[in-house]
Design a protein around this motif. Structure first.
Motif, PDB file in Angstrom:
ATOM      1  N   MET A 111     -29.949 -18.024  -3.878  1.00 25.35           N
ATOM      2  CA  MET A 111     -29.706 -17.121  -2.756  1.00 25.35           C
ATOM      3  C   MET A 111     -29.461 -15.691  -3.232  1.00 25.35           C
ATOM      4  N   GLY A 112     -28.760 -15.544  -4.351  1.00 25.34           N
ATOM      5  CA  GLY A 112     -28.483 -14.208  -4.868  1.00 25.34           C
ATOM      6  C   GLY A 112     -29.733 -13.459  -5.260  1.00 25.34           C
ATOM      7  N   THR A 113     -30.727 -14.179  -5.760  1.00 28.22           N
ATOM      8  CA  THR A 113     -31.980 -13.546  -6.157  1.00 28.22           C
ATOM      9  C   THR A 113     -32.753 -13.040  -4.938  1.00 28.22           C
ATOM     10  N   ILE A 114     -32.846 -13.884  -3.903  1.00 28.15           N
ATOM     11  CA  ILE A 114     -33.514 -13.449  -2.670  1.00 28.15           C
ATOM     12  C   ILE A 114     -32.746 -12.306  -2.025  1.00 28.15           C
ATOM     13  N   ASP A 115     -31.433 -12.399  -2.042  1.00 30.24           N
ATOM     14  CA  ASP A 115     -30.592 -11.345  -1.459  1.00 30.24           C
ATOM     15  C   ASP A 115     -30.861 -10.000  -2.124  1.00 30.24           C
ATOM     16  N   MET A 116     -31.029  -9.993  -3.455  1.00 29.17           N
ATOM     17  CA  MET A 116     -31.329  -8.736  -4.149  1.00 29.17           C
ATOM     18  C   MET A 116     -32.617  -8.124  -3.617  1.00 29.17           C
ATOM     19  N   ALA A 117     -33.642  -8.950  -3.457  1.00 32.64           N
ATOM     20  CA  ALA A 117     -34.924  -8.453  -2.956  1.00 32.64           C
ATOM     21  C   ALA A 117     -34.797  -7.927  -1.528  1.00 32.64           C
ATOM     22  N   VAL A 118     -33.973  -8.570  -0.726  1.00 33.83           N
ATOM     23  CA  VAL A 118     -33.762  -8.116   0.649  1.00 33.83           C
ATOM     24  C   VAL A 118     -33.118  -6.731   0.661  1.00 33.83           C
ATOM     25  N   TRP A 119     -32.095  -6.536  -0.152  1.00 36.00           N
ATOM     26  CA  TRP A 119     -31.435  -5.224  -0.197  1.00 36.00           C
ATOM     27  C   TRP A 119     -32.376  -4.139  -0.718  1.00 36.00           C
ATOM     28  N   ASP A 120     -33.223  -4.484  -1.672  1.00 40.49           N
ATOM     29  CA  ASP A 120     -34.216  -3.521  -2.155  1.00 40.49           C
ATOM     30  C   ASP A 120     -35.129  -3.099  -1.013  1.00 40.49           C
ATOM     31  N   ALA A 121     -35.583  -4.077  -0.216  1.00 41.53           N
ATOM     32  CA  ALA A 121     -36.448  -3.762   0.928  1.00 41.53           C
ATOM     33  C   ALA A 121     -35.713  -2.931   1.966  1.00 41.53           C
ATOM     34  N   VAL A 122     -34.467  -3.279   2.235  1.00 40.51           N
ATOM     35  CA  VAL A 122     -33.677  -2.555   3.245  1.00 40.51           C
ATOM     36  C   VAL A 122     -33.524  -1.088   2.871  1.00 40.51           C
ATOM     37  N   ALA A 123     -33.171  -0.830   1.616  1.00 44.88           N
ATOM     38  CA  ALA A 123     -32.991   0.559   1.183  1.00 44.88           C
ATOM     39  C   ALA A 123     -34.317   1.312   1.194  1.00 44.88           C
ATOM     40  N   LYS A 124     -35.398   0.639   0.841  1.00 48.48           N
ATOM     41  CA  LYS A 124     -36.710   1.294   0.884  1.00 48.48           C
ATOM     42  C   LYS A 124     -37.113   1.614   2.321  1.00 48.48           C
ATOM     43  N   ILE A 125     -36.857   0.710   3.245  1.00 50.84           N
ATOM     44  CA  ILE A 125     -37.158   0.973   4.648  1.00 50.84           C
ATOM     45  C   ILE A 125     -36.333   2.160   5.149  1.00 50.84           C
ATOM     46  N   ALA A 126     -35.080   2.249   4.700  1.00 54.62           N
ATOM     47  CA  ALA A 126     -34.226   3.393   5.046  1.00 54.62           C
ATOM     48  C   ALA A 126     -34.605   4.643   4.272  1.00 54.62           C
ATOM     49  N   ASN A 127     -35.501   4.487   3.278  1.00 56.40           N
ATOM     50  CA  ASN A 127     -35.960   5.600   2.441  1.00 56.40           C
ATOM     51  C   ASN A 127     -34.802   6.266   1.695  1.00 56.40           C
ATOM     52  N   ASP A 286      -6.865  -5.650 -16.755  1.00 57.26           N
ATOM     53  CA  ASP A 286      -7.945  -6.619 -16.957  1.00 57.26           C
ATOM     54  C   ASP A 286      -9.192  -6.250 -16.151  1.00 57.26           C
ATOM     55  N   TRP A 287     -10.309  -6.891 -16.506  1.00 58.45           N
ATOM     56  CA  TRP A 287     -11.617  -6.564 -15.927  1.00 58.45           C
ATOM     57  C   TRP A 287     -12.244  -7.809 -15.304  1.00 58.45           C
ATOM     58  N   LEU A 288     -12.939  -7.604 -14.192  1.00 57.30           N
ATOM     59  CA  LEU A 288     -13.592  -8.681 -13.449  1.00 57.30           C
ATOM     60  C   LEU A 288     -15.098  -8.494 -13.535  1.00 57.30           C
ATOM     61  N   GLN A 289     -15.828  -9.580 -13.834  1.00 58.39           N
ATOM     62  CA  GLN A 289     -17.246  -9.476 -14.180  1.00 58.39           C
ATOM     63  C   GLN A 289     -18.171 -10.221 -13.217  1.00 58.39           C
ATOM     64  N   PHE A 290     -17.749 -10.424 -11.986  1.00 60.90           N
ATOM     65  CA  PHE A 290     -18.582 -11.122 -11.007  1.00 60.90           C
ATOM     66  C   PHE A 290     -19.950 -10.456 -10.911  1.00 60.90           C
ATOM     67  N   ASP A 291     -20.988 -11.283 -10.885  1.00 53.85           N
ATOM     68  CA  ASP A 291     -22.370 -10.814 -10.924  1.00 53.85           C
ATOM     69  C   ASP A 291     -23.045 -11.219  -9.618  1.00 53.85           C
ATOM     70  N   CYS A 292     -23.402 -10.241  -8.793  1.00 53.41           N
ATOM     71  CA  CYS A 292     -23.956 -10.559  -7.474  1.00 53.41           C
ATOM     72  C   CYS A 292     -25.236 -11.379  -7.574  1.00 53.41           C
ATOM     73  N   ALA A 293     -26.037 -11.169  -8.617  1.00 52.15           N
ATOM     74  CA  ALA A 293     -27.310 -11.882  -8.740  1.00 52.15           C
ATOM     75  C   ALA A 293     -27.123 -13.368  -9.010  1.00 52.15           C
ATOM     76  N   LEU A 294     -25.931 -13.773  -9.450  1.00 56.13           N
ATOM     77  CA  LEU A 294     -25.634 -15.175  -9.691  1.00 56.13           C
ATOM     78  C   LEU A 294     -24.739 -15.769  -8.612  1.00 56.13           C
ATOM     79  N   SER A 295     -24.168 -14.935  -7.778  1.00 56.38           N
ATOM     80  CA  SER A 295     -23.123 -15.399  -6.856  1.00 56.38           C
ATOM     81  C   SER A 295     -23.447 -15.050  -5.404  1.00 56.38           C
ATOM     82  N   TYR A 296     -24.594 -15.540  -4.950  1.00 59.03           N
ATOM     83  CA  TYR A 296     -25.011 -15.418  -3.547  1.00 59.03           C
ATOM     84  C   TYR A 296     -25.405 -14.010  -3.130  1.00 59.03           C
ATOM     85  N   GLY A 297     -25.395 -13.051  -4.034  1.00 56.19           N
ATOM     86  CA  GLY A 297     -25.887 -11.728  -3.701  1.00 56.19           C
ATOM     87  C   GLY A 297     -24.820 -10.756  -3.236  1.00 56.19           C
ATOM     88  N   LEU A 298     -25.290  -9.597  -2.816  1.00 57.29           N
ATOM     89  CA  LEU A 298     -24.395  -8.513  -2.418  1.00 57.29           C
ATOM     90  C   LEU A 298     -23.612  -8.844  -1.147  1.00 57.29           C
TER      91      LEU A 298
END
Length: 388
Positions: A111-127, A286-298
């Motif tokens: 899901m995180g991988t598809i979500d990344m592609a969706v956000w890329d499309a959304v920002a491109k549509i918004a230019n 301390d630092w937190l390293q959650f990765d959206c591409a592995l964790s259901y996306g943005l």
């Protein structure tokens, strides 16, 4: 406005390197293209995404469950209120339909991988660059285009001695990085200390070095390393034990006063919340390293950031794992503390758009629509093969 097609391709990113837990000799990832019916310059707007290294491609899950749900949905149910753009939150809800809670595993990666592609499309549509879109939608409209990055490397490699490790770290310094990371836990403590000291002989200051055990240690070993590492004043000591062993992480704070980091293998807001509740993490260092591409996306990452604020954590304590441009945009748009970077590994998916320079471990985000993949020539050529 609608999504016309979603395509997935499994791509190899194999390498003879290893960390303390796995080798990367058969590593893959999924590349996704979300093709819309929005036309720009005579071509459909396409959003691209891929998952971070370390979890393999997820094509079967996508093709069997998540892609069909999106394509079978009423297109009007997946757009925002005024119909001017896709709505990532509605698309996320559509993908998660008929999924039980818990047991996140590989599902979160798909899901995180598809979500990344969706956000890329959304920002491109918004230019807009995605970072600007995020700042407009979820912040004050003022992104911080200057982002801290560190060079991740220092893997175990057949025949790699201390001199080769030193040469690798010198190459990162020469390319503008002032903070680097190396692997530990794949050798004895004595050998790892020797490797660390060989790197510090070049860096000088321990605050320029992160070390990463990739979850390898049991309690006794994690504590033994903590006691040995304390003298070096490192930037951080990363993922000492199993990512779900919150007790180990909580106990470790009693033995290690310097910053620690973890979270890259926690794949939901709920797991992240349990780390904050029970893992003894310290919001002042301390630092937190959650990765959206592995964790259901943005979409899920936004929930995680809300949770962190409720528990007194600043987004600036987040430096995501993965080394991808998606997290760079999140860092710039939502005020994270920086992002991981792989200068040499996992190409062409790692790294920055062409022409982006690292200076004192910082880069300036270019003004490219979407995530900015089109600015990285060796990456966009692979992506466009999928969408052609």
């Amino acid at each position: 406005m609608r999504i016309v097609e979603i395509r997935e391709k499994t791509c190899p990113i194999s390498s003879p390197i290893r960390n303390a837990y796995i080798d990367f000799s058969k590593m893959t990832l999924s590349l996704v293209a979300v093709i819309t019916d929005v036309i720009r310059d005579g071509k459909p707007v396409v959003g691209y995404g891929f998952n971070s290294n370390g979890r393999y491609g997820q094509g079967n899950l996508m093709r069997e469950r998540f892609i069909p749900r999106v394509l079978e949905a009423d297109p009007e149910s997946l757009v925002n209120a005024d119909g001017s753009n896709l709505d990532p939150h509605k698309i996320w809800d559509c993908m998660f339909r008929n999924e039980k809670p818990g047991g996140h595993g590989e599902r979160s990666v798909a899901m995180g991988t598809i979500d990344m592609a969706v956000w890329d499309a959304v920002a491109k549509i918004a230019n807009k660059p995605l970072y600007q879109h995020l700042a407009d939608e979820y912040g004050d409209g003022k992104p911080n285009r200057e982002v801290f990055v560190y060079a991740a490397g220092g893997y175990y490699y057949p025949g790699k001695d201390d001199t080769m490790l030193q040469n690798e770290m010198r190459s990162y310094l020469e390319r503008g990085y002032s903070v680097v990371k190396m692997k530990i836990g794949g050798a004895s403590l004595a050998e790892d200390q020797r490797r660390i000291e060989s790197v510090l002989s070049i860096l000088g200051d321990g605050q320029r070095l992160c070390v990463d055990a990739n979850g390898r240690f049991d309690m006794d070993t994690a504590v033994a390393y903590a006691k040995a590492l304390d003298q070096y004043n490192l930037f951080w000591y990363e993922e000492a034990g199993d990512p779900l062993d919150y007790e180990l992480q909580a106990v470790l704070r009693s033995y290690y006063r310097n910053p620690m980091a973890t979270g890259e293998n926690l794949f939901s807001m709920q797991d992240a919340r349990n780390l904050i509740r029970y893992g003894g993490m310290r919001a002042d260092r301390d630092w937190l390293q959650f990765d959206c591409a592995l964790s259901y996306g943005l979409v899920e990452y936004l929930r995680t950031l809300d949770m962190l604020r409720e528990h007194g954590w600043s987004p600036s304590r987040c430096i995501p794992h993965g080394g991808h441009q998606m997290s760079l945009n999140i860092a710039a748009g939502l005020g994270l503390g920086g992002n991981e970077s792989y200068p040499d590994l996992f190409q062409p998916f790692g790294g920055f758009p062409d022409g982006v320079e690292v200076k004192d471990s910082r880069i300036v985000m270019p003004e490219l629509p979407g995530i900015g993949f089109e600015g990285k020539s060796n990456l966009i050529s692979v992506m466009q093969e999928l969408s052609a």
